[in-house]
Design an enzyme around this catalytic site. Sequence first.
Site, PDB file in Angstrom:
ATOM      1  CG  ASP A  40      -0.173  -0.117   2.513  1.00 12.72           C
ATOM      2  OD1 ASP A  40       0.889  -0.247   2.327  1.00 12.72           O
ATOM      3  OD2 ASP A  40      -0.799  -0.238   3.625  1.00 12.72           O
ATOM      4  CG  HIS A 245      20.866   9.796 -18.987  1.00 13.49           C
ATOM      5  ND1 HIS A 245      19.807   9.393 -19.799  1.00 13.49           N
ATOM      6  CD2 HIS A 245      21.045  10.969 -19.201  1.00 13.49           C
ATOM      7  CE1 HIS A 245      19.285  10.671 -20.408  1.00 13.49           C
ATOM      8  NE2 HIS A 245      20.427  11.529 -19.889  1.00 13.49           N
ATOM      9  CG  ASP A 262      23.231  16.854 -15.614  1.00 11.41           C
ATOM     10  OD1 ASP A 262      22.661  17.474 -15.261  1.00 11.41           O
ATOM     11  OD2 ASP A 262      23.136  16.241 -17.104  1.00 11.41           O
ATOM     12  CG  ASP A 273      19.696  20.113 -17.255  1.00  7.82           C
ATOM     13  OD1 ASP A 273      20.394  19.544 -16.522  1.00  7.82           O
ATOM     14  OD2 ASP A 273      19.268  19.871 -18.190  1.00  7.82           O
ATOM     15  CG  HIS A 352      24.578  14.886 -25.502  1.00 11.53           C
ATOM     16  ND1 HIS A 352      24.759  16.015 -25.597  1.00 11.53           N
ATOM     17  CD2 HIS A 352      25.423  14.495 -24.852  1.00 11.53           C
ATOM     18  CE1 HIS A 352      25.581  16.583 -24.761  1.00 11.53           C
ATOM     19  NE2 HIS A 352      26.119  15.838 -24.364  1.00 11.53           N
ATOM     20  CG  HIS A 356      17.309  19.538 -22.875  1.00 12.32           C
ATOM     21  ND1 HIS A 356      16.372  20.225 -22.118  1.00 12.32           N
ATOM     22  CD2 HIS A 356      18.399  18.814 -22.545  1.00 12.32           C
ATOM     23  CE1 HIS A 356      17.073  19.993 -20.825  1.00 12.32           C
ATOM     24  NE2 HIS A 356      18.329  19.190 -21.053  1.00 12.32           N
ATOM     25  CG  HIS A 363      14.936  16.104 -21.275  1.00 10.02           C
ATOM     26  ND1 HIS A 363      15.336  14.895 -21.501  1.00 10.02           N
ATOM     27  CD2 HIS A 363      16.021  16.996 -20.803  1.00 10.02           C
ATOM     28  CE1 HIS A 363      16.535  14.907 -21.099  1.00 10.02           C
ATOM     29  NE2 HIS A 363      16.949  15.924 -20.787  1.00 10.02           N
ATOM     30  CD  GLU A 387      22.417  19.335 -21.906  1.00  4.54           C
ATOM     31  OE1 GLU A 387      22.971  18.447 -21.387  1.00  4.54           O
ATOM     32  OE2 GLU A 387      21.249  19.485 -21.844  1.00  4.54           O
ATOM     33  CE1 TYR A 391      29.590  13.446 -21.703  1.00  5.52           C
ATOM     34  CE2 TYR A 391      29.033  13.813 -24.131  1.00  5.52           C
ATOM     35  CZ  TYR A 391      28.949  14.326 -22.819  1.00  5.52           C
ATOM     36  OH  TYR A 391      27.951  15.130 -22.372  1.00  5.52           O
ATOM     37  NE  ARG A 409      25.866  16.411 -19.597  1.00  3.78           N
ATOM     38  CZ  ARG A 409      26.039  15.587 -19.281  1.00  3.78           C
ATOM     39  NH1 ARG A 409      26.540  14.586 -20.035  1.00  3.78           N
ATOM     40  NH2 ARG A 409      25.674  14.996 -18.124  1.00  3.78           N
ATOM     41  CD  GLU A 411      22.605  20.589 -18.723  1.00  7.11           C
ATOM     42  OE1 GLU A 411      22.987  19.591 -17.893  1.00  7.11           O
ATOM     43  OE2 GLU A 411      21.531  20.549 -19.400  1.00  7.11           O
TER      44      GLU A 411
HETATM   45  N1  GLY Z   1      20.155  16.255 -17.059  1.00  6.72           N
HETATM   46  C1  GLY Z   1      19.571  15.734 -18.105  1.00  6.72           C
HETATM   47  C2  GLY Z   1      20.125  16.632 -19.430  1.00  6.72           C
HETATM   48  O1  GLY Z   1      21.086  17.264 -19.269  1.00  6.72           O
HETATM   49  O2  GLY Z   1      19.646  16.650 -20.384  1.00  6.72           O
HETATM   50 MN    MN Z   2      21.868  17.881 -17.299  1.00  7.33          MN
HETATM   51 MN    MN Z   3      20.277  19.051 -20.141  1.00  4.43          MN
END
Ligand code: GLY
Ligand code: MN
Ligand code: MN
Length: 441
Positions: A40, A245, A262, A273, A352, A356, A363, A387, A391, A409, A411
Site C-alpha cells: 500500500d 545517464h 549534472d 539543469d 547528444h 533542449h 526536457h 550543454e 566523452y 560536459r 551545461e
Molecule cells: N540532466 C539531463 C540533461 O542534461 O539533459
Molecule cells: Mn543536465
Molecule cells: Mn540538460
Amino acid sequence: MSKLHSLDPEIWKERRRNVLKKLRAPLLLRGATQTLRNGDVHYSFRQDSNFSYLCGFPEPDSLLLAIPEKTGDHKTILFVPPKNPSLEVWNGKREGVKGAIRNYGADEAYPVQEFWKIFQERSKGFDELGFALGMNKEFDDKLLQIFGQRLKGRPRDNRGLPTFIDPRPPINECRWIKSSYEIEQMQRACDITAQGHKVAMALSRPGLYEYEVQAEIEAVFRRAGSPRVGYDSIIASGNNANTLHYIQNNRKMRRGQLLLIDAGAEFGGYSGDVTRTFPVDGRFTEAQKTVYRIVLRCQKKCIRAVRPGCTFEKLNKIAQLELTKGLVELGILKGDYKTLREKGAFKPWFMHGLGHWLGMDVHDVGPETTKEGKPLPFRSGMVLTVEPGLYLPANDKRIPKEYRGIGIRIEDDVLVTRSGNRVLTADIPKEIQDIEEFCNS
Ligand code: GLY
Ligand code: MN
Ligand code: MN
C-alpha cells in the site's frame, strides 16, 4: 496538502484562456494518478506539468474540464478527491471541492467519483473535445462508451462522437514562452541549483564516494525549499562520466580524476539543469585542461549565439564544428574538420544534442522545428540548456592514451531575451582558473 505554489488563480485562468483560444474546443485534462510501488506504498507523487500549468491543483487523480462559452470566456470545472476526515488523518489535508473553488479559481468542483455522471451531462453538446487519447486505455474506453451511447440515440445524423483534438500542442506552445513570473521561479530554481553545485565543488576530495557528494548537493537543494530534484542527479567520477545517464553514484572518487556533476533542483514547479566538471583534487592535469578548454570554448561560443531568431539547428552546427575541430586538435580525428563534421565523424564522442527546452520539465515540451519542418526560431522568453560535451571512454583505442577516461560536459540554463540572452546559472565557476581557486579556497 499544501498548494503547489501560491499563484493568483487569475494566472491559471489566463493560461486556460490562451490555450482555449488556440484549441477552440472544450478541454478535458487528467492530472497525474498515484502509482503503487508495493503493498500500500506509492511512488512519490508529482502532479502532471500540464495540469499544474493550467490549474495548479496539486492532488492526485484530479480532472479539469474547461468549457468555452459564447462570451469568449470559459467555465472551469474541477473534479477532485473529496474531503475524507479518516483518510486525511493518514495522508494529510485535502482541498476538497470547496478548496478547489476557493483556492484554485474553479467555477464548479465535484468529487472525482462523480466525474463520469457529470461529464456525460455536460458534454452533450460537444462536437469537438480537446483530449489526449491513447494514454490510458480504461479511461479512453469509458469516454468512447459515453459518446458511443449518444451515437446510438442519434442514428440519422451520426453526430454522437466528437472530433478529438490533441490538446498538448497548444498547451506546449503556451509553455514555451515563459512569463515574468515563470522566469522568477526558474531563476530561483537555478540559484538553488547553483548553490548546490558550489557546495559540491568545494567539498569534493579523493576518498569520498559519489553518493556522499550527491547527499550534500541534494541537501542544499532541500534546505533551500526545493521539494525534489528535477531529475536523478548524475555524480560521475572518472570514466563514469562517459555513461551519459550514470546515476548509480556508488564509486569512490580518486585523485587525478574529474568529477562530472549534472544535477538540478526543482522550485515552484520549474527545474534547473546544470553540469559542471572539475578535478576531484582541485587541480586539472594538462590532458584534462586540454579537453576542458575545447568544451568550454564551444559552450561559450554557443551561448554567445543564443538570441531571438537563432535555432537549435544553428547551435548544433556551431557545437559540432567546434567539437570536431577539438577532436582533430586532440589527434582523435584526422582531416579537415568541416568535412569531418559534415560526415558526422564527431558522433562517437559527442552523441547528444547541444541542448533542449527547459521549464516545468527538465526536457521541457516543445519541438525544435515548426509544423512545416523548418527550424523553430527562438523567441524572447524561451529557456534552453546549452550543454556540449566530449566523452572519451577509457577503452577507446582511437583516442591517444593521455585523454582516455576523460568525460566532460558543461551545461548552463539560458533565457532568450529581446536583445540576446541571460545565463540563469552564471554564478557557478566554469573557467579553469576559477574552478581551481574555488576548489582550493
Ligand atoms: N540532466 C539531463 C540533461 O542534461 O539533459
Ligand atoms: Mn543536465
Ligand atoms: Mn540538460
